[in-house]
Design an enzyme around this catalytic site. Sequence first.
Site, PDB file in Angstrom:
ATOM      1  N   ASP A 132     -12.572  -6.866  -2.125  1.00 59.33           N
ATOM      2  CA  ASP A 132     -13.421  -8.046  -2.033  1.00 59.33           C
ATOM      3  C   ASP A 132     -14.801  -7.620  -1.540  1.00 59.33           C
ATOM      4  OD1 ASP A 132     -13.611  -8.655   1.101  1.00 59.33           O
ATOM      5  OD2 ASP A 132     -11.559  -8.051   0.660  1.00 59.33           O
TER       6      ASP A 132
ATOM      7  N   GLU B 156       0.805  -1.218   0.000  1.00 58.99           N
ATOM      8  CA  GLU B 156       0.000   0.000   0.000  1.00 58.99           C
ATOM      9  C   GLU B 156       0.843   1.274   0.000  1.00 58.99           C
ATOM     10  OE1 GLU B 156      -3.845  -1.818   2.413  1.00 58.99           O
ATOM     11  OE2 GLU B 156      -2.342  -0.677   3.505  1.00 58.99           O
TER      12      GLU B 156
END
Length: 231
Positions: free
Chosen positions: A198, A11
């Site tokens: 997700d 990230e």
Amino acid sequence: MIGIIGAMDIEVAKLKEQMTEVTVVKKAGREYVKGILNGAPVVVVRAGVGKVNAAGCTQCMIDTFSVDYVINTGIAGSLQAKIDIGDVVLATDTVEHDMEAVAFGYPVGQIPQMDVFSFEADEGLRRIAKESCEKVNPDIHVYEGRVLTGDQFVSGDEKKKWLVDTFAGYCTEMEGAAIAHTAYLNEVPFLIVRAISDKADNSAHEDYPTFEKKAVERSVRLIYEMAGRLN
């Protein structure tokens, strides 16, 4: 100076690659990378996973660098049918969904003796983030709503339904509300940015590895554009 926090290497690595005039400050087991990102002075750090890591990292960043803003970038599971994998959620506010002191008269999610139920993100940062995302990620949707945080990876329909019914959450993850909580206590404006990896349901274990990289790339483009606008 802008403080940028991610939970995992993936990230923040791409952001570090785009920084210039870099110096590294090692403190409390972390590497705080200070430099220039798209013209703006920033400090970027990997917090680690979970609320304790996130809160400790945020406090250390504020104390050490006196940042003007805290932006937390990362990935999350969608809680709303309309929010697809790859879309971005900008936090209106955050709640620690695993905080429970009902026996003492507090609603689920309320931190005892705190003067707020949720931690509200800075509206100005959210507006800039929305404009930035629409420019650099025109192929996805940007949503604004409540981000839920707990020390658990949500991957079941029953838990997902409970989160939606109880908190009206837009997405769920493991760091945002802890960072928001710490920024709130220090009176530092913050924003939680989440790219959806997700659907936080029974397919989450399969979806997460597949879409993680793509979700992170969108977040990086957004944060890079934001930094330039905040400079």
